[in-house]
Motif scaffolding. Structure first.
Motif, mmCIF file in Angstrom:
data_model
loop_
_atom_site.group_PDB
_atom_site.id
_atom_site.type_symbol
_atom_site.label_atom_id
_atom_site.label_comp_id
_atom_site.label_asym_id
_atom_site.label_seq_id
_atom_site.Cartn_x
_atom_site.Cartn_y
_atom_site.Cartn_z
ATOM 1 N N PHE A 196 41.030 20.799 -9.278
ATOM 2 C CA PHE A 196 40.241 19.996 -8.229
ATOM 3 C C PHE A 196 40.826 19.363 -7.590
ATOM 4 C CE2 PHE A 196 37.106 22.213 -11.229
ATOM 5 C CZ PHE A 196 36.686 23.413 -10.296
ATOM 6 N N ASP A 197 40.708 18.732 -6.100
ATOM 7 C CA ASP A 197 41.483 17.973 -5.540
ATOM 8 C C ASP A 197 40.365 16.831 -5.601
ATOM 9 O OD1 ASP A 197 43.224 19.134 -4.400
ATOM 10 O OD2 ASP A 197 41.830 20.001 -2.447
ATOM 11 N N SER A 198 39.951 17.106 -5.996
ATOM 12 C CA SER A 198 38.307 15.500 -6.762
ATOM 13 C C SER A 198 37.522 15.982 -7.077
ATOM 14 C CB SER A 198 38.102 14.967 -5.339
ATOM 15 O OG SER A 198 37.042 15.954 -5.045
ATOM 16 N N PRO A 199 37.033 14.528 -8.307
ATOM 17 C CA PRO A 199 35.214 15.185 -8.632
ATOM 18 C C PRO A 199 34.559 15.599 -7.454
ATOM 19 C CG PRO A 199 35.944 12.764 -9.476
ATOM 20 C CD PRO A 199 37.112 13.317 -8.181
ATOM 21 N N ALA A 200 34.467 15.383 -6.484
ATOM 22 C CA ALA A 200 32.837 16.001 -6.078
ATOM 23 C C ALA A 200 33.484 17.635 -5.577
ATOM 24 C CB ALA A 200 33.433 14.590 -4.429
ATOM 25 N N GLN A 201 34.346 18.038 -5.667
ATOM 26 C CA GLN A 201 35.028 18.838 -5.302
ATOM 27 C C GLN A 201 34.377 19.609 -6.488
ATOM 28 O OE1 GLN A 201 38.532 20.477 -5.444
ATOM 29 N NE2 GLN A 201 38.642 21.951 -3.759
ATOM 30 N N ALA A 202 34.506 19.189 -7.136
ATOM 31 C CA ALA A 202 33.974 20.033 -9.016
ATOM 32 C C ALA A 202 32.431 20.279 -8.738
ATOM 33 C CB ALA A 202 34.487 19.376 -10.076
ATOM 34 N N PHE A 203 31.944 18.319 -8.167
ATOM 35 C CA PHE A 203 30.571 19.057 -8.389
ATOM 36 C C PHE A 203 29.929 19.464 -7.249
ATOM 37 C CE2 PHE A 203 26.905 17.041 -6.328
ATOM 38 C CZ PHE A 203 25.608 16.623 -7.717
ATOM 39 N N GLU A 204 30.308 19.320 -6.605
ATOM 40 C CA GLU A 204 29.917 21.354 -5.098
ATOM 41 C C GLU A 204 30.133 21.963 -6.264
ATOM 42 O OE1 GLU A 204 28.471 21.702 -1.606
ATOM 43 O OE2 GLU A 204 28.888 19.740 -2.936
ATOM 44 N N VAL A 205 31.095 21.993 -6.373
ATOM 45 C CA VAL A 205 31.391 23.329 -6.875
ATOM 46 C C VAL A 205 30.129 24.158 -8.318
ATOM 47 C CG1 VAL A 205 32.774 25.002 -8.146
ATOM 48 C CG2 VAL A 205 33.251 23.690 -6.744
ATOM 49 N N LEU A 206 30.291 23.162 -9.116
ATOM 50 C CA LEU A 206 29.086 23.592 -10.089
ATOM 51 C C LEU A 206 27.557 23.319 -9.312
ATOM 52 C CD1 LEU A 206 29.903 20.875 -12.707
ATOM 53 C CD2 LEU A 206 30.089 23.279 -12.860
ATOM 54 N N SER A 207 27.490 22.500 -8.405
ATOM 55 C CA SER A 207 25.610 22.047 -8.369
ATOM 56 C C SER A 207 25.951 23.450 -7.595
ATOM 57 C CB SER A 207 25.796 21.283 -6.884
ATOM 58 O OG SER A 207 25.854 20.136 -8.313
ATOM 59 N N LYS A 208 26.252 24.179 -6.734
ATOM 60 C CA LYS A 208 26.401 25.837 -5.505
ATOM 61 C C LYS A 208 26.261 26.574 -6.691
ATOM 62 C CE LYS A 208 26.290 23.521 -1.365
ATOM 63 N NZ LYS A 208 25.092 23.687 -0.184
ATOM 64 N N GLY A 209 26.752 26.863 -7.587
ATOM 65 C CA GLY A 209 27.251 27.488 -8.600
ATOM 66 C C GLY A 209 25.910 28.007 -9.417
ATOM 67 N N THR A 210 25.135 27.204 -9.647
ATOM 68 C CA THR A 210 23.675 27.035 -10.282
ATOM 69 C C THR A 210 22.965 27.212 -10.392
ATOM 70 O OG1 THR A 210 24.431 24.797 -10.902
ATOM 71 C CG2 THR A 210 25.493 26.516 -12.478
ATOM 72 N N GLU A 211 22.754 26.874 -9.056
ATOM 73 C CA GLU A 211 21.453 26.416 -8.119
ATOM 74 C C GLU A 211 20.125 27.452 -8.427
ATOM 75 O OE1 GLU A 211 22.416 26.432 -3.566
ATOM 76 O OE2 GLU A 211 22.134 24.512 -3.351
ATOM 77 N N VAL A 212 20.984 29.555 -8.218
ATOM 78 C CA VAL A 212 19.980 30.129 -7.929
ATOM 79 C C VAL A 212 19.788 30.314 -9.632
ATOM 80 C CG1 VAL A 212 19.738 32.683 -8.331
ATOM 81 C CG2 VAL A 212 20.799 31.598 -6.622
ATOM 82 N N LEU A 213 20.166 30.273 -10.497
ATOM 83 C CA LEU A 213 20.045 30.279 -11.693
ATOM 84 C C LEU A 213 19.619 28.944 -12.801
ATOM 85 C CD1 LEU A 213 20.713 31.646 -14.944
ATOM 86 C CD2 LEU A 213 22.976 29.707 -14.587
ATOM 87 N N ALA A 214 19.506 27.253 -11.820
ATOM 88 C CA ALA A 214 18.389 26.784 -12.393
ATOM 89 C C ALA A 214 17.281 26.769 -11.746
ATOM 90 C CB ALA A 214 18.534 25.728 -11.454
#
Length: 375
Positions: A82-100
């Motif tokens: 990852f280039d930044s913590p914010a990039q990882a945050f975006e990946v986690l948030s978008k990637g789990t939206e439907v599951l949540a």
């Protein structure tokens, strides 16, 4: 802000519970023990960072959040660059939206993601050899603090002990009946003198009950009244309260989206806004929210009531963003806070001073709390 890419080697959550002799009481329930979910992230260079996920309620929720980190979220990050913590945050948030949505758990997912995000910000700051507050753009490492979480029972003794530890500002829990609330406020105003005094109803009143209490609260020169009604009540009810109040209204710990904060910043209802970085958004979302709070002419006060790592990260955010707000420091017994909050433990004349060490400036040694580990 400079960036420094990293590849994640491991992410692990550790869950602890500290038993309480005296429960922490709110208008909606008691905490019979103090949980903490600490998160450690390590990159391929061996640099580590620490975060914390909000886990106060429901009572068995901490272990669930730790398992979300370890079994659901971490496997999708290990080995990724990852280039930044914010990039990882975006990946986690978008990637789990439907599951949540599917499992009805946007809150627990947001809290687990926040814990990871805080750990990655600590890691990133350490990589760049900067204290986190400087990485966030801070100019001063001294911030104001206040003693929070003062229970309705024994309020005066708790307040006096907080002043003896160096505090000069207090926040009382209210919502336990007018007689109890007003007597405690009178006692605390006498103890703190001209110092800052606030009150938190923890969503405990209807709008009519709050309107009835407002004139009676006016005598105590409150810096703010926090969450007098439910966070999800119509904005019209909040506007009615603000129009009748002689003190600023505060809220924010139960707002869980950028859009939600934009809505409250676009109107004059809240004078004090309180995002909780361990509950939603981490630093990746809440740093921008905090800047927007100041741009809107409101007071930014990070909300926090948990273990020491999240408290220390909240201190770095307040120092990084600036403004004239206070850091919330729980006044109740909790070694999971006291042993891991670094510079926040040293309160002098109502302030603390953060260090110049990289990241949070503190690396926890969990061996001393091994007997409190629950997962």
């Amino acid at each position: 802000m400079t960036t420094d890419s990293f590849t994640i080697r491991s992410i692990e959550a550790f869950c602890y519970r500290y038993p309480l002799a005296t429960p922490v009481v709110t208008s909606f329930g008691k905490m019979l023990n103090r949980p903490a979910v600490f998160v450690r992230a390590v990159d391929e260079d061996g640099v580590e960072g620490w975060g914390e996920a909000w886990s106060n309620f429901p009572a068995p929720g901490a272990e669930h959040r730790a398992r979300l980190v370890n079994e659901v979220l971490a496997p999708g990050l290990v080995g990724r660059k990852f280039d930044s913590p914010a990039q990882a945050f975006e990946v986690l948030s978008k990637g789990t939206e439907v599951l949540a949505l599917q499992c009805g758990e946007p809150g627990p997912f947001a809290q687990a993601i926040s814990g990871i995000d805080l750990a990655l910000w600590d890691l990133s700051a350490r990589r760049q050899r900067l204290p986190l507050w400087r990485l966030l753009g801070g100019q001063s490492r001294r911030i104001k603090v206040y003693a929070s979480g003062i229970n309705p029972g024994g309020a005066a003794q708790t307040a006096e002990a907080a002043l003896a530890r160096g505090h000069r500002a207090l926040k009382l829990k209210v919502g336990f009946g007018a007689e109890t609330d007003l007597a405690n406020l009178a006692a605390l105003r006498a103890i703190v003198g001209a110092g800052m005094l606030a009150a938190d109803a923890n969503q405990g009143w209807s709008v009519d009950q709050a309107l009835e209490m407002l004139p009676r609260l006016a005598a105590f020169d409150l810096r703010w009244l926090e969450e007098p009604i439910r966070a999800d009540r119509p904005r019209e009810e909040w506007r009615r309260l603000q129009a009748a109040a002689r003190m600023p209204i505060a809220a924010g710990e139960n707002i869980s989206s950028v859009e939600g904060f934009k809505d409250v910043l676009a109107e004059d209802v809240l004078g004090v806004v309180q995002p909780d970085i361990a509950k939603w958004g981490g630093l990746s979302a809440c740093a921008g929210v905090a800047r927007d709070i100041l741009k809107a002419g409101k007071t930014f006060c990070p909300h926090y009531l948990g273990g020491g790592i999240g408290l220390l990260a909240s201190a770095h955010l307040l120092a990084g963003i600036g403004g004239d707000g206070w850091l919330e420091v729980d006044a109740n017994d909790n070694p999971l806070r006291d042993r891991f909050c670094g510079a926040v433990a040293d309160v002098t004349d109502g302030t603390i001073v953060l260090g110049e060490e990289p990241g949070l400036g503190f690396t926890p040694d969990l061996s001393g709390i091994a007997n409190y580990r629950s997962l």
